[in-house]
Design an enzyme around this catalytic site. Structure first.
Site, mmCIF file in Angstrom:
data_model
loop_
_atom_site.group_PDB
_atom_site.id
_atom_site.type_symbol
_atom_site.label_atom_id
_atom_site.label_comp_id
_atom_site.label_asym_id
_atom_site.label_seq_id
_atom_site.Cartn_x
_atom_site.Cartn_y
_atom_site.Cartn_z
ATOM 1 N N GLU A 123 0.829 -1.201 0.000
ATOM 2 C CA GLU A 123 0.000 0.000 0.000
ATOM 3 C C GLU A 123 0.870 1.261 0.000
ATOM 4 O O GLU A 123 1.830 1.373 0.766
ATOM 5 C CB GLU A 123 -0.882 -0.045 1.248
ATOM 6 C CG GLU A 123 -1.815 1.128 1.448
ATOM 7 C CD GLU A 123 -2.680 0.952 2.694
ATOM 8 O OE1 GLU A 123 -3.589 1.774 2.890
ATOM 9 O OE2 GLU A 123 -2.444 -0.004 3.472
ATOM 10 N N LYS A 130 -9.207 2.536 -2.590
ATOM 11 C CA LYS A 130 -9.540 1.914 -1.305
ATOM 12 C C LYS A 130 -10.885 2.400 -0.782
ATOM 13 O O LYS A 130 -11.147 3.607 -0.727
ATOM 14 C CB LYS A 130 -8.429 2.226 -0.307
ATOM 15 C CG LYS A 130 -8.536 1.537 1.044
ATOM 16 C CD LYS A 130 -7.312 1.865 1.880
ATOM 17 C CE LYS A 130 -7.309 1.182 3.230
ATOM 18 N NZ LYS A 130 -6.105 1.528 4.018
ATOM 19 N N CYS A 171 -5.575 -3.270 2.102
ATOM 20 C CA CYS A 171 -5.494 -3.356 3.566
ATOM 21 C C CYS A 171 -6.850 -3.493 4.260
ATOM 22 O O CYS A 171 -7.419 -4.569 4.300
ATOM 23 C CB CYS A 171 -4.718 -2.158 4.104
ATOM 24 S SG CYS A 171 -4.059 -2.442 5.774
ATOM 25 N N LYS A 217 -0.339 -9.303 17.043
ATOM 26 C CA LYS A 217 -1.264 -8.983 15.958
ATOM 27 C C LYS A 217 -1.152 -9.949 14.783
ATOM 28 O O LYS A 217 -2.133 -10.216 14.081
ATOM 29 C CB LYS A 217 -1.000 -7.549 15.470
ATOM 30 C CG LYS A 217 -1.916 -7.075 14.348
ATOM 31 C CD LYS A 217 -1.564 -5.648 13.946
ATOM 32 C CE LYS A 217 -2.458 -5.129 12.847
ATOM 33 N NZ LYS A 217 -2.103 -3.743 12.450
ATOM 34 N N LEU A 219 24.943 4.715 29.974
ATOM 35 C CA LEU A 219 24.942 3.339 30.463
ATOM 36 C C LEU A 219 25.068 3.386 31.987
ATOM 37 O O LEU A 219 26.128 3.703 32.523
ATOM 38 C CB LEU A 219 26.119 2.574 29.850
ATOM 39 C CG LEU A 219 25.926 1.086 29.555
ATOM 40 C CD1 LEU A 219 24.732 0.856 28.646
ATOM 41 C CD2 LEU A 219 27.183 0.523 28.914
ATOM 42 N N GLY A 229 24.310 0.823 34.182
ATOM 43 C CA GLY A 229 24.468 -0.446 34.859
ATOM 44 C C GLY A 229 23.136 -1.085 35.174
ATOM 45 O O GLY A 229 23.077 -2.212 35.684
#
Length: 577
Positions: free
Chosen positions: A44, A111, A147, A181, A322, A324
Protein backbone atom coordinates in the site's frame (compact mmCIF):
# COMPACT_ATOMS: atom_id res chain seq x y z
CA UNK A 1 -6.95 -25.57 -14.71
CA UNK A 2 -5.58 -22.07 -15.39
CA UNK A 3 -2.18 -21.50 -13.86
CA UNK A 4 -0.55 -18.25 -12.81
CA UNK A 5 2.68 -17.31 -11.07
CA UNK A 6 2.37 -14.26 -8.80
CA UNK A 7 5.13 -12.43 -6.97
CA UNK A 8 4.58 -10.38 -3.81
CA UNK A 9 7.35 -7.81 -3.40
CA UNK A 10 7.55 -7.02 0.31
CA UNK A 11 9.63 -3.83 0.21
CA UNK A 12 10.85 -1.27 2.75
CA UNK A 13 10.13 2.18 1.28
CA UNK A 14 11.14 5.52 2.79
CA UNK A 15 8.37 8.07 3.26
CA UNK A 16 8.87 10.89 0.79
CA UNK A 17 11.91 9.41 -0.97
CA UNK A 18 10.08 8.87 -4.25
CA UNK A 19 13.21 8.20 -6.28
CA UNK A 20 14.47 5.51 -3.91
CA UNK A 21 11.05 3.90 -3.62
CA UNK A 22 10.72 3.75 -7.41
CA UNK A 23 14.13 2.08 -7.59
CA UNK A 24 12.97 -0.59 -5.10
CA UNK A 25 9.85 -1.18 -7.18
CA UNK A 26 11.78 -1.43 -10.46
CA UNK A 27 14.32 -3.73 -8.81
CA UNK A 28 11.64 -6.18 -7.76
CA UNK A 29 9.77 -5.95 -11.06
CA UNK A 30 12.96 -7.19 -12.67
CA UNK A 31 13.39 -9.93 -10.06
CA UNK A 32 9.79 -11.07 -10.47
CA UNK A 33 10.07 -11.09 -14.26
CA UNK A 34 13.31 -13.08 -14.07
CA UNK A 35 11.52 -15.70 -11.98
CA UNK A 36 8.74 -16.08 -14.51
CA UNK A 37 5.98 -14.19 -12.69
CA UNK A 38 3.02 -12.96 -14.71
CA UNK A 39 2.04 -10.46 -11.99
CA UNK A 40 3.80 -8.71 -9.13
CA UNK A 41 2.26 -6.72 -6.28
CA UNK A 42 3.75 -4.02 -4.05
CA UNK A 43 2.49 -2.76 -0.66
CA UNK A 44 0.00 0.00 0.00
CA UNK A 45 1.25 3.49 -1.00
CA UNK A 46 4.57 1.94 -2.01
CA UNK A 47 5.41 4.92 -4.23
CA UNK A 48 5.43 7.43 -1.37
CA UNK A 49 5.79 5.25 1.74
CA UNK A 50 3.31 4.85 4.58
CA UNK A 51 2.05 6.81 6.39
CA UNK A 52 2.85 10.01 4.49
CA UNK A 53 0.63 12.04 6.84
CA UNK A 54 0.39 15.76 5.96
CA UNK A 55 2.67 15.40 2.95
CA UNK A 56 -0.61 14.38 1.34
CA UNK A 57 -1.86 17.94 1.80
CA UNK A 58 0.90 19.32 -0.42
CA UNK A 59 -0.28 19.44 -4.07
CA UNK A 60 3.30 19.23 -5.37
CA UNK A 61 3.85 16.02 -3.42
CA UNK A 62 0.81 14.40 -5.06
CA UNK A 63 1.87 15.45 -8.55
CA UNK A 64 5.41 14.18 -7.90
CA UNK A 65 3.96 10.80 -6.85
CA UNK A 66 2.04 10.66 -10.13
CA UNK A 67 5.22 11.46 -12.09
CA UNK A 68 7.08 8.76 -10.17
CA UNK A 69 4.42 6.22 -11.10
CA UNK A 70 4.73 7.25 -14.74
CA UNK A 71 8.48 6.68 -14.49
CA UNK A 72 7.84 3.07 -13.49
CA UNK A 73 5.67 2.36 -16.56
CA UNK A 74 8.51 1.66 -19.03
CA UNK A 75 9.66 -1.20 -16.79
CA UNK A 76 6.34 -3.09 -16.97
CA UNK A 77 6.90 -4.91 -20.26
CA UNK A 78 5.44 -8.44 -20.19
CA UNK A 79 4.51 -8.28 -16.53
CA UNK A 80 1.50 -6.88 -14.70
CA UNK A 81 2.35 -4.71 -11.67
CA UNK A 82 -0.01 -3.62 -8.89
CA UNK A 83 1.45 -0.55 -7.20
CA UNK A 84 0.01 1.57 -4.38
CA UNK A 85 0.10 5.37 -4.66
CA UNK A 86 -1.97 8.50 -3.78
CA UNK A 87 -4.30 9.41 -6.66
CA UNK A 88 -5.78 12.90 -7.08
CA UNK A 89 -8.86 13.46 -9.19
CA UNK A 90 -11.53 16.19 -9.30
CA UNK A 91 -10.31 17.78 -6.09
CA UNK A 92 -10.33 14.50 -4.18
CA UNK A 93 -7.53 12.23 -3.06
CA UNK A 94 -7.68 8.44 -3.08
CA UNK A 95 -5.57 5.66 -1.63
CA UNK A 96 -5.15 3.79 -4.90
CA UNK A 97 -3.73 0.65 -6.46
CA UNK A 98 -2.67 1.12 -10.07
CA UNK A 99 -2.48 -1.83 -12.45
CA UNK A 100 0.50 -1.28 -14.76
CA UNK A 101 1.18 -3.37 -17.85
CA UNK A 102 3.22 -2.88 -21.01
CA UNK A 103 3.90 0.79 -20.27
CA UNK A 104 0.31 1.77 -19.48
CA UNK A 105 -2.00 2.18 -16.49
CA UNK A 106 -4.60 -0.41 -17.42
CA UNK A 107 -6.86 -0.18 -14.37
CA UNK A 108 -7.05 1.37 -10.93
CA UNK A 109 -8.70 0.54 -7.64
CA UNK A 110 -9.45 3.07 -4.91
CA UNK A 111 -9.54 1.91 -1.30
CA UNK A 112 -13.05 1.77 0.09
CA UNK A 113 -12.53 1.15 3.81
CA UNK A 114 -10.46 3.97 5.34
CA UNK A 115 -9.27 3.24 8.90
CA UNK A 116 -9.53 6.15 11.29
CA UNK A 117 -8.61 4.71 14.68
CA UNK A 118 -5.44 4.07 16.66
CA UNK A 119 -2.48 5.20 14.57
CA UNK A 120 -4.59 5.66 11.42
CA UNK A 121 -5.87 9.00 10.09
CA UNK A 122 -6.87 8.08 6.56
CA UNK A 123 -10.17 9.99 6.63
CA UNK A 124 -8.16 13.15 7.19
CA UNK A 125 -6.68 12.77 3.73
CA UNK A 126 -8.53 10.32 1.52
CA UNK A 127 -11.99 9.93 -0.01
CA UNK A 128 -13.38 6.38 0.00
CA UNK A 129 -13.49 4.68 -3.37
CA UNK A 130 -16.87 4.22 -4.98
CA UNK A 131 -16.63 0.66 -6.30
CA UNK A 132 -14.67 -2.54 -6.68
CA UNK A 133 -12.15 -3.38 -9.38
CA UNK A 134 -11.59 -6.73 -11.10
CA UNK A 135 -9.10 -7.58 -13.80
CA UNK A 136 -9.22 -10.61 -16.09
CA UNK A 137 -6.18 -12.49 -17.31
CA UNK A 138 -7.45 -14.99 -19.85
CA UNK A 139 -9.54 -17.35 -17.73
CA UNK A 140 -8.58 -15.90 -14.36
CA UNK A 141 -10.55 -13.17 -12.58
CA UNK A 142 -8.62 -11.16 -10.00
CA UNK A 143 -10.03 -8.72 -7.43
CA UNK A 144 -8.03 -5.77 -6.08
CA UNK A 145 -8.28 -4.67 -2.45
CA UNK A 146 -6.22 -2.52 -0.09
CA UNK A 147 -5.49 -3.36 3.57
CA UNK A 148 -8.60 -2.42 5.61
CA UNK A 149 -10.91 -3.72 2.84
CA UNK A 150 -10.30 -7.21 4.27
CA UNK A 151 -10.78 -6.28 7.93
CA UNK A 152 -14.51 -5.51 7.95
CA UNK A 153 -16.58 -8.65 7.63
CA UNK A 154 -19.57 -8.41 5.30
CA UNK A 155 -18.51 -5.09 3.77
CA UNK A 156 -18.94 -3.99 0.17
CA UNK A 157 -15.70 -5.67 -0.93
CA UNK A 158 -16.77 -9.00 0.49
CA UNK A 159 -20.21 -8.70 -1.10
CA UNK A 160 -18.61 -7.94 -4.45
CA UNK A 161 -16.26 -10.90 -4.12
CA UNK A 162 -19.16 -13.23 -3.39
CA UNK A 163 -21.10 -11.84 -6.33
CA UNK A 164 -18.32 -11.69 -8.92
CA UNK A 165 -16.55 -14.86 -7.75
CA UNK A 166 -12.90 -13.95 -8.41
CA UNK A 167 -10.51 -16.85 -8.18
CA UNK A 168 -7.85 -14.55 -6.71
CA UNK A 169 -8.04 -11.53 -4.39
CA UNK A 170 -4.94 -9.34 -4.22
CA UNK A 171 -4.55 -7.25 -1.07
CA UNK A 172 -1.79 -4.64 -0.83
CA UNK A 173 -1.32 -3.49 2.73
CA UNK A 174 0.48 -1.34 5.27
CA UNK A 175 -0.52 -3.06 8.51
CA UNK A 176 1.73 -1.93 11.38
CA UNK A 177 3.07 -4.29 14.01
CA UNK A 178 2.01 -4.65 17.55
CA UNK A 179 2.64 -7.58 19.84
CA UNK A 180 0.35 -10.51 19.05
CA UNK A 181 -1.26 -8.98 15.96
CA UNK A 182 0.28 -11.26 13.32
CA UNK A 183 -1.77 -14.42 14.06
CA UNK A 184 -4.96 -12.33 13.96
CA UNK A 185 -4.06 -10.71 10.65
CA UNK A 186 -2.90 -13.94 9.05
CA UNK A 187 -5.61 -16.28 10.27
CA UNK A 188 -8.81 -14.44 11.04
CA UNK A 189 -8.48 -11.55 8.59
CA UNK A 190 -6.74 -12.96 5.50
CA UNK A 191 -7.78 -16.57 6.03
CA UNK A 192 -11.31 -15.56 6.99
CA UNK A 193 -11.83 -13.46 3.85
CA UNK A 194 -10.53 -16.34 1.70
CA UNK A 195 -12.83 -18.82 3.40
CA UNK A 196 -15.94 -16.64 3.10
CA UNK A 197 -15.32 -15.76 -0.56
CA UNK A 198 -13.78 -19.07 -1.76
CA UNK A 199 -10.91 -17.16 -3.36
CA UNK A 200 -7.14 -17.34 -3.09
CA UNK A 201 -6.08 -14.27 -1.07
CA UNK A 202 -2.56 -12.87 -1.54
CA UNK A 203 -1.86 -10.30 1.17
CA UNK A 204 1.29 -8.19 0.59
CA UNK A 205 2.31 -6.25 3.68
CA UNK A 206 4.80 -3.41 4.01
CA UNK A 207 8.00 -3.90 5.99
CA UNK A 208 10.23 -1.37 7.77
CA UNK A 209 10.30 1.30 10.44
CA UNK A 210 8.63 4.68 10.03
CA UNK A 211 8.89 7.05 13.00
CA UNK A 212 7.18 5.15 15.84
CA UNK A 213 5.65 2.47 13.63
CA UNK A 214 7.19 -0.81 12.56
CA UNK A 215 5.72 -2.78 9.67
CA UNK A 216 6.54 -6.43 10.07
CA UNK A 217 5.96 -7.80 6.56
CA UNK A 218 4.82 -11.39 6.93
CA UNK A 219 2.95 -11.36 3.61
CA UNK A 220 0.84 -14.49 3.18
CA UNK A 221 -1.12 -16.59 0.70
CA UNK A 222 -4.41 -18.17 1.81
CA UNK A 223 -6.14 -20.89 -0.19
CA UNK A 224 -9.91 -20.80 -0.85
CA UNK A 225 -10.51 -22.81 2.33
CA UNK A 226 -8.74 -20.17 4.42
CA UNK A 227 -5.55 -22.14 5.06
CA UNK A 228 -2.29 -20.17 5.07
CA UNK A 229 -0.14 -22.03 2.56
CA UNK A 230 2.77 -19.63 2.01
CA UNK A 231 4.28 -16.72 3.90
CA UNK A 232 7.11 -14.25 3.51
CA UNK A 233 9.70 -13.41 6.14
CA UNK A 234 8.83 -11.02 8.93
CA UNK A 235 10.81 -7.85 9.69
CA UNK A 236 12.77 -8.13 6.43
CA UNK A 237 12.31 -7.48 2.72
CA UNK A 238 11.27 -10.51 0.70
CA UNK A 239 9.93 -11.63 -2.66
CA UNK A 240 7.31 -14.33 -2.25
CA UNK A 241 6.66 -16.34 -5.43
CA UNK A 242 3.50 -18.45 -5.63
CA UNK A 243 2.19 -20.73 -8.39
CA UNK A 244 -1.59 -20.97 -8.27
CA UNK A 245 -3.81 -23.50 -9.99
CA UNK A 246 -7.24 -21.92 -9.97
CA UNK A 247 -10.67 -23.22 -10.86
CA UNK A 248 -12.09 -22.01 -14.20
CA UNK A 249 -14.04 -18.78 -13.93
CA UNK A 250 -17.78 -18.55 -14.07
CA UNK A 251 -19.19 -17.27 -17.31
CA UNK A 252 -18.71 -13.50 -17.46
CA UNK A 253 -22.16 -12.95 -18.94
CA UNK A 254 -23.74 -14.76 -16.00
CA UNK A 255 -21.75 -12.67 -13.55
CA UNK A 256 -22.72 -9.43 -15.24
CA UNK A 257 -26.35 -10.54 -15.04
CA UNK A 258 -25.89 -11.15 -11.29
CA UNK A 259 -24.30 -7.71 -11.06
CA UNK A 260 -27.28 -6.06 -12.72
CA UNK A 261 -29.78 -7.76 -10.44
CA UNK A 262 -27.95 -7.39 -7.10
CA UNK A 263 -26.54 -3.90 -7.59
CA UNK A 264 -25.30 -3.37 -4.00
CA UNK A 265 -21.74 -2.85 -5.17
CA UNK A 266 -20.62 -0.99 -8.27
CA UNK A 267 -17.83 -2.98 -9.91
CA UNK A 268 -15.55 -2.56 -12.90
CA UNK A 269 -14.10 -5.47 -14.87
CA UNK A 270 -11.06 -4.90 -17.06
CA UNK A 271 -9.71 -7.53 -19.47
CA UNK A 272 -5.92 -7.47 -19.74
CA UNK A 273 -5.08 -10.60 -21.67
CA UNK A 274 -2.29 -12.52 -19.99
CA UNK A 275 1.47 -12.58 -20.25
CA UNK A 276 2.45 -16.22 -20.46
CA UNK A 277 4.15 -17.52 -17.32
CA UNK A 278 7.63 -18.92 -17.73
CA UNK A 279 8.69 -22.17 -16.13
CA UNK A 280 5.47 -22.26 -14.14
CA UNK A 281 4.99 -25.11 -11.71
CA UNK A 282 1.74 -26.93 -11.12
CA UNK A 283 1.37 -26.33 -7.38
CA UNK A 284 1.84 -23.42 -5.05
CA UNK A 285 5.39 -23.09 -3.78
CA UNK A 286 5.23 -23.64 -0.02
CA UNK A 287 7.32 -21.24 2.01
CA UNK A 288 7.75 -22.27 5.63
CA UNK A 289 8.56 -19.36 7.92
CA UNK A 290 8.58 -20.36 11.60
CA UNK A 291 6.30 -18.49 13.96
CA UNK A 292 7.91 -16.11 16.44
CA UNK A 293 6.98 -16.13 20.10
CA UNK A 294 6.23 -12.89 21.94
CA UNK A 295 9.78 -12.02 22.97
CA UNK A 296 11.22 -12.96 19.56
CA UNK A 297 8.86 -10.70 17.63
CA UNK A 298 9.29 -7.85 20.12
CA UNK A 299 13.06 -8.17 19.82
CA UNK A 300 12.95 -8.09 16.01
CA UNK A 301 10.57 -5.13 16.02
CA UNK A 302 12.91 -3.16 18.30
CA UNK A 303 15.92 -3.93 16.12
CA UNK A 304 14.19 -3.03 12.84
CA UNK A 305 12.53 0.07 14.28
CA UNK A 306 15.81 1.35 15.71
CA UNK A 307 17.84 0.60 12.59
CA UNK A 308 15.38 2.28 10.23
CA UNK A 309 14.81 5.34 12.43
CA UNK A 310 18.54 5.97 12.75
CA UNK A 311 19.47 5.26 9.14
CA UNK A 312 16.45 6.81 7.43
CA UNK A 313 17.02 10.02 9.39
CA UNK A 314 20.62 10.31 8.25
CA UNK A 315 22.49 9.25 11.39
CA UNK A 316 25.37 6.78 11.45
CA UNK A 317 26.16 6.52 15.15
CA UNK A 318 24.24 6.70 18.42
CA UNK A 319 25.17 7.47 22.01
CA UNK A 320 23.45 6.52 25.26
CA UNK A 321 24.01 6.70 28.97
CA UNK A 322 24.94 3.34 30.46
CA UNK A 323 23.93 3.22 34.12
CA UNK A 324 24.47 -0.45 34.86
CA UNK A 325 20.69 -0.91 35.06
CA UNK A 326 18.46 -3.15 32.99
CA UNK A 327 16.86 -0.45 30.79
CA UNK A 328 20.08 1.02 29.44
CA UNK A 329 21.54 -2.48 29.08
CA UNK A 330 18.66 -3.62 26.85
CA UNK A 331 18.75 -0.38 24.86
CA UNK A 332 22.47 -0.83 24.20
CA UNK A 333 22.04 -4.47 23.18
CA UNK A 334 19.28 -3.57 20.71
CA UNK A 335 21.35 -0.70 19.30
CA UNK A 336 24.36 -2.95 18.71
CA UNK A 337 22.29 -5.50 16.84
CA UNK A 338 20.59 -2.79 14.80
CA UNK A 339 23.63 -0.70 13.92
CA UNK A 340 26.81 -2.64 14.74
CA UNK A 341 29.01 -2.23 17.81
CA UNK A 342 31.27 0.28 16.05
CA UNK A 343 28.32 2.66 15.72
CA UNK A 344 27.22 2.61 19.37
CA UNK A 345 28.93 4.87 21.93
CA UNK A 346 28.18 4.55 25.63
CA UNK A 347 28.85 6.91 28.51
CA UNK A 348 28.73 6.07 32.19
CA UNK A 349 28.26 9.12 34.41
CA UNK A 350 28.68 8.07 38.03
CA UNK A 351 27.75 10.26 40.98
CA UNK A 352 28.43 9.80 44.68
CA UNK A 353 25.31 7.61 44.77
CA UNK A 354 26.47 5.19 42.07
CA UNK A 355 27.29 1.80 43.52
CA UNK A 356 30.34 -0.20 42.55
CA UNK A 357 28.05 -3.00 41.39
CA UNK A 358 26.19 -0.91 38.82
CA UNK A 359 29.38 0.76 37.64
CA UNK A 360 30.98 -2.64 37.23
CA UNK A 361 27.97 -3.97 35.32
CA UNK A 362 28.13 -1.03 32.91
CA UNK A 363 31.74 -1.88 32.13
CA UNK A 364 31.01 -5.60 31.77
CA UNK A 365 28.08 -4.93 29.43
CA UNK A 366 30.20 -2.64 27.24
CA UNK A 367 32.87 -5.31 27.05
CA UNK A 368 30.33 -8.03 26.22
CA UNK A 369 28.80 -5.92 23.44
CA UNK A 370 32.14 -4.66 22.15
CA UNK A 371 31.18 -0.98 22.42
CA UNK A 372 33.28 2.02 23.43
CA UNK A 373 32.57 3.20 26.98
CA UNK A 374 33.54 6.64 28.24
CA UNK A 375 33.41 7.56 31.93
CA UNK A 376 32.46 11.13 32.85
CA UNK A 377 31.90 11.59 36.62
CA UNK A 378 29.27 14.19 37.50
CA UNK A 379 29.96 14.85 41.19
CA UNK A 380 32.00 18.02 40.58
CA UNK A 381 29.37 19.35 38.20
CA UNK A 382 26.61 18.58 40.68
CA UNK A 383 28.52 20.30 43.48
CA UNK A 384 28.87 23.40 41.30
CA UNK A 385 25.14 23.42 40.59
CA UNK A 386 24.28 23.01 44.27
CA UNK A 387 26.65 25.80 45.27
CA UNK A 388 25.24 28.26 42.74
CA UNK A 389 21.65 27.32 43.56
CA UNK A 390 22.08 27.40 47.34
CA UNK A 391 20.99 31.05 47.53
CA UNK A 392 17.98 30.99 45.20
CA UNK A 393 16.73 27.62 46.51
CA UNK A 394 17.42 28.27 50.17
CA UNK A 395 20.21 25.74 50.72
CA UNK A 396 19.90 22.45 52.55
CA UNK A 397 18.69 19.19 51.08
CA UNK A 398 17.02 19.93 47.73
CA UNK A 399 15.15 16.62 47.73
CA UNK A 400 13.66 15.67 44.36
CA UNK A 401 15.00 18.85 42.76
CA UNK A 402 18.51 17.78 43.70
CA UNK A 403 17.92 14.28 42.40
CA UNK A 404 16.66 15.60 39.09
CA UNK A 405 19.69 17.85 38.73
CA UNK A 406 21.79 14.71 38.37
CA UNK A 407 19.61 13.39 35.58
CA UNK A 408 19.68 16.77 33.82
CA UNK A 409 23.47 17.00 34.08
CA UNK A 410 23.68 13.59 32.42
CA UNK A 411 21.25 14.72 29.73
CA UNK A 412 23.41 17.79 29.06
CA UNK A 413 26.52 15.64 28.69
CA UNK A 414 24.87 13.32 26.18
CA UNK A 415 23.48 16.22 24.18
CA UNK A 416 26.93 17.88 24.12
CA UNK A 417 28.40 14.69 22.63
CA UNK A 418 25.53 14.59 20.16
CA UNK A 419 26.11 18.18 19.08
CA UNK A 420 29.85 17.74 18.73
CA UNK A 421 30.02 14.36 17.00
CA UNK A 422 26.63 14.17 15.28
CA UNK A 423 25.46 11.18 17.32
CA UNK A 424 21.78 10.47 17.86
CA UNK A 425 21.04 10.20 21.60
CA UNK A 426 19.03 7.13 22.58
CA UNK A 427 16.91 7.49 25.69
CA UNK A 428 16.45 4.46 27.91
CA UNK A 429 13.10 4.87 29.69
CA UNK A 430 10.47 2.11 29.58
CA UNK A 431 6.68 2.33 29.34
CA UNK A 432 6.03 1.72 33.03
CA UNK A 433 8.21 4.65 34.10
CA UNK A 434 6.97 6.91 31.32
CA UNK A 435 3.36 6.14 32.19
CA UNK A 436 3.63 7.32 35.79
CA UNK A 437 6.21 10.06 35.22
CA UNK A 438 9.05 8.24 37.00
CA UNK A 439 11.52 10.04 34.77
CA UNK A 440 13.12 13.48 34.61
CA UNK A 441 12.00 15.93 31.98
CA UNK A 442 15.11 17.27 30.16
CA UNK A 443 17.14 14.64 32.00
CA UNK A 444 16.83 10.94 31.21
CA UNK A 445 14.07 11.85 28.73
CA UNK A 446 16.46 14.03 26.69
CA UNK A 447 17.31 12.47 23.34
CA UNK A 448 16.19 11.68 19.83
CA UNK A 449 14.80 8.14 19.98
CA UNK A 450 13.36 6.07 22.81
CA UNK A 451 14.04 2.45 21.88
CA UNK A 452 12.10 0.75 24.71
CA UNK A 453 9.53 3.50 25.22
CA UNK A 454 6.61 1.08 24.74
CA UNK A 455 8.00 -1.86 26.73
CA UNK A 456 6.50 -2.38 30.20
CA UNK A 457 9.22 -3.06 32.76
CA UNK A 458 8.27 -6.72 33.10
CA UNK A 459 8.68 -7.14 29.34
CA UNK A 460 12.08 -5.41 29.53
CA UNK A 461 13.24 -8.29 31.71
CA UNK A 462 11.74 -10.91 29.38
CA UNK A 463 13.44 -9.50 26.28
CA UNK A 464 16.75 -9.12 28.14
CA UNK A 465 16.68 -12.76 29.18
CA UNK A 466 15.77 -13.76 25.61
CA UNK A 467 18.81 -11.87 24.28
CA UNK A 468 21.07 -13.86 26.60
CA UNK A 469 19.45 -17.16 25.65
CA UNK A 470 19.74 -16.30 21.97
CA UNK A 471 23.44 -15.47 22.35
CA UNK A 472 23.97 -18.51 24.59
CA UNK A 473 25.96 -16.30 26.95
CA UNK A 474 25.55 -13.31 29.25
CA UNK A 475 25.50 -10.32 26.95
CA UNK A 476 23.52 -8.53 29.64
CA UNK A 477 25.09 -9.39 33.01
CA UNK A 478 22.90 -11.61 35.16
CA UNK A 479 23.55 -9.31 38.11
CA UNK A 480 21.93 -6.48 36.12
CA UNK A 481 18.84 -8.63 35.57
CA UNK A 482 18.63 -9.77 39.19
CA UNK A 483 19.44 -6.47 40.98
CA UNK A 484 16.38 -4.55 42.29
CA UNK A 485 15.84 -1.59 39.94
CA UNK A 486 17.00 1.80 41.20
CA UNK A 487 17.54 5.28 39.79
CA UNK A 488 20.52 5.77 42.18
CA UNK A 489 19.80 9.45 42.73
CA UNK A 490 19.93 9.19 46.54
CA UNK A 491 21.40 6.71 49.03
CA UNK A 492 19.85 3.20 49.05
CA UNK A 493 17.13 4.27 46.59
CA UNK A 494 14.84 1.61 45.05
CA UNK A 495 12.07 2.00 42.47
CA UNK A 496 9.66 0.42 44.95
CA UNK A 497 10.17 3.43 47.25
CA UNK A 498 8.03 5.41 44.83
CA UNK A 499 6.10 2.81 42.84
CA UNK A 500 4.24 -0.45 43.37
CA UNK A 501 6.24 -3.54 42.37
CA UNK A 502 6.30 -3.78 38.57
CA UNK A 503 4.43 -7.11 38.69
CA UNK A 504 1.53 -5.10 40.19
CA UNK A 505 2.07 -1.82 38.31
CA UNK A 506 2.22 -3.24 34.78
CA UNK A 507 -1.16 -5.03 34.81
CA UNK A 508 -2.80 -1.90 36.24
CA UNK A 509 -1.21 0.22 33.50
CA UNK A 510 -2.33 -2.24 30.83
CA UNK A 511 -5.90 -2.04 32.08
CA UNK A 512 -5.90 1.77 32.42
CA UNK A 513 -3.84 2.79 29.36
CA UNK A 514 -4.36 0.02 26.81
CA UNK A 515 -7.83 -1.24 27.71
CA UNK A 516 -9.29 2.12 28.81
CA UNK A 517 -10.82 0.69 31.97
CA UNK A 518 -11.72 3.14 34.73
CA UNK A 519 -10.58 2.75 38.31
CA UNK A 520 -13.52 0.84 39.77
CA UNK A 521 -13.33 -1.65 36.88
CA UNK A 522 -9.63 -2.22 37.57
CA UNK A 523 -10.31 -2.72 41.28
CA UNK A 524 -12.85 -5.40 40.33
CA UNK A 525 -9.98 -7.29 38.67
CA UNK A 526 -8.50 -7.79 42.14
CA UNK A 527 -6.22 -4.78 42.63
CA UNK A 528 -6.04 -2.59 45.72
CA UNK A 529 -8.26 0.48 45.38
CA UNK A 530 -5.71 2.90 46.84
CA UNK A 531 -2.92 1.62 44.58
CA UNK A 532 -5.13 1.82 41.49
CA UNK A 533 -6.18 5.37 42.35
CA UNK A 534 -2.58 6.49 42.86
CA UNK A 535 -1.40 4.91 39.60
CA UNK A 536 -4.26 6.39 37.58
CA UNK A 537 -3.60 9.82 39.06
CA UNK A 538 0.11 9.60 38.16
CA UNK A 539 -0.71 8.60 34.60
CA UNK A 540 -3.09 11.55 34.21
CA UNK A 541 -0.71 14.07 35.78
CA UNK A 542 2.24 13.17 33.56
CA UNK A 543 0.71 13.61 30.12
CA UNK A 544 2.75 16.81 29.76
CA UNK A 545 6.00 14.85 30.16
CA UNK A 546 5.02 12.23 27.61
CA UNK A 547 4.05 14.90 25.09
CA UNK A 548 7.64 16.17 25.17
CA UNK A 549 9.30 12.77 25.04
CA UNK A 550 11.22 11.30 22.11
CA UNK A 551 9.43 8.95 19.70
CA UNK A 552 9.96 5.23 20.18
CA UNK A 553 9.02 1.86 18.72
CA UNK A 554 5.35 0.88 19.06
CA UNK A 555 5.15 -2.57 20.63
CA UNK A 556 1.86 -2.81 22.53
CA UNK A 557 -1.65 -2.49 21.05
CA UNK A 558 -1.86 1.04 22.46
CA UNK A 559 1.32 3.06 22.74
CA UNK A 560 1.71 6.58 24.09
CA UNK A 561 1.74 9.00 21.15
CA UNK A 562 -0.38 8.45 18.05
CA UNK A 563 -2.34 5.64 19.66
CA UNK A 564 -3.40 7.51 22.78
CA UNK A 565 -4.18 11.19 22.42
CA UNK A 566 -5.40 12.72 25.64
CA UNK A 567 -5.38 16.44 26.49
CA UNK A 568 -2.68 17.71 28.80
CA UNK A 569 -5.17 19.99 30.52
CA UNK A 570 -7.73 17.42 31.64
CA UNK A 571 -9.91 17.50 34.74
CA UNK A 572 -12.09 14.50 33.92
CA UNK A 573 -12.26 11.99 36.76
CA UNK A 574 -14.72 9.09 36.31
CA UNK A 575 -17.47 9.22 38.91
CA UNK A 576 -16.64 12.79 39.91
CA UNK A 577 -18.15 14.74 37.00
Amino acid sequence: MPNIRIAQAQINPVVGDLKANASFIVRDIKRARAQGASLVTFPELAVCGYPPEDLLIKPRFISDCAKTLEGILPHTRDIICVVGYPKAEDGKLYNAAAVLYDGQIKAEYRKIELPNYGVFDEMRYFTPGGGCQFVELDEIRIMLTICEDLWIEGNLCEQAAKGCAPQICLNISASPFHMGKYPLRRGRIVGGFARRTSAWVLHNNLVGGQDELVFDGGSVVADPQGNIVACARRFAEDLLISDLNVAPEKDLADLLEIHRHMKPWPAVMTALGSPAPKNAKTDISIVDVPDLDKTEEVHQALVLGTRDYVRKNGFKKVVLGLSGGIDSALTAAIAVEALGAENVKAVTMPSQFTSGETLGDAGELAKNLGIELTTIPIKAMLDCYLKELAGPLGGGDLGVAGENLQARIRGNILMALSNHFGYLVLTTGNKSETAVGYCTLYGDTAGGFAVIKDLPKTLVYEVSEYINRRADRELIPQSTIERPPTAELRPEQKDTDSLPPYEVLDPILKAYVEQDLVQDQIVELGFDSEVVGRVARLVDLNEYKRRQAAPGVKITPKAFGKDRRLPITNHYRPGQN
